[in-house]
Motif scaffolding. Sequence first.
Motif, PDB file in Angstrom:
ATOM      1  N   SER A  81      18.710  66.509 -19.628  1.00 20.11           N
ATOM      2  CA  SER A  81      18.985  66.027 -18.454  1.00 20.11           C
ATOM      3  C   SER A  81      18.538  64.712 -18.000  1.00 20.11           C
ATOM      4  CB  SER A  81      19.170  67.015 -17.310  1.00 20.11           C
ATOM      5  OG  SER A  81      17.666  67.298 -16.922  1.00 20.11           O
ATOM      6  N   LEU A 105      23.607  65.395 -22.867  1.00 20.26           N
ATOM      7  CA  LEU A 105      24.391  66.402 -22.076  1.00 20.26           C
ATOM      8  C   LEU A 105      25.827  66.311 -22.752  1.00 20.26           C
ATOM      9  CD1 LEU A 105      22.979  66.780 -18.589  1.00 20.26           C
ATOM     10  CD2 LEU A 105      22.481  68.195 -20.653  1.00 20.26           C
ATOM     11  N   GLU A 109      27.246  60.458 -22.028  1.00 18.30           N
ATOM     12  CA  GLU A 109      26.007  59.762 -21.717  1.00 18.30           C
ATOM     13  C   GLU A 109      25.276  59.509 -22.913  1.00 18.30           C
ATOM     14  OE1 GLU A 109      23.358  63.381 -20.325  1.00 18.30           O
ATOM     15  OE2 GLU A 109      24.454  63.184 -18.227  1.00 18.30           O
TER      16      GLU A 109
END
Length: 178
Positions: A81, A105, A109
């Motif tokens: 994360s 994730l 991203e």
Amino acid sequence: MSEKPVRFGILGCANISRKVSRAIRLAPNAALHAIGSRSIEKASKFASENGFPASTKIYGSYEAVTDDPDVEAVYVPLPTSLHVRWATLAAEKKKHVLLEKPVALNVSELDKILEACESNGVQYMDATMWMHHPRTAQMKEFLSDPQRFGKLKSVFFTLHMLISYVIIVYFLIYLIYL
């Protein structure tokens, strides 16, 4: 390839960092330059427990590692994360990026990380890079050639994790100096 070792900074003291930092120290064309954690005490303890060279800079934040002008590449073993935040920041600061798996994730991203690396002219690599390397496809083709081996039914090999991380470090350095 350059004679000058690539200076690595590590963001965090995750357990996997023990293996990768050792691989960096074993690679003749890499140098462990800095370690950063959320506290300087944790980073200092980690460096001491893992036999880091006395010259390794110890920082009480991840950002201090990315701000260090002598760090050329960062290894990011942080929770997934946090990858997009720290990988893009490192790329923006012209540091090559080695991300622990899983790298993101989601695809969005990963796209941000790749864009940051590409737009800043730095190399990106994940800890499973060999799977995506053209040599892997060539190796499969080579091993699948019945004229060479007959019908291949199985392949057995042993791979020690430390060796695989040494290979990853070498490959990243190769990409940097390509």
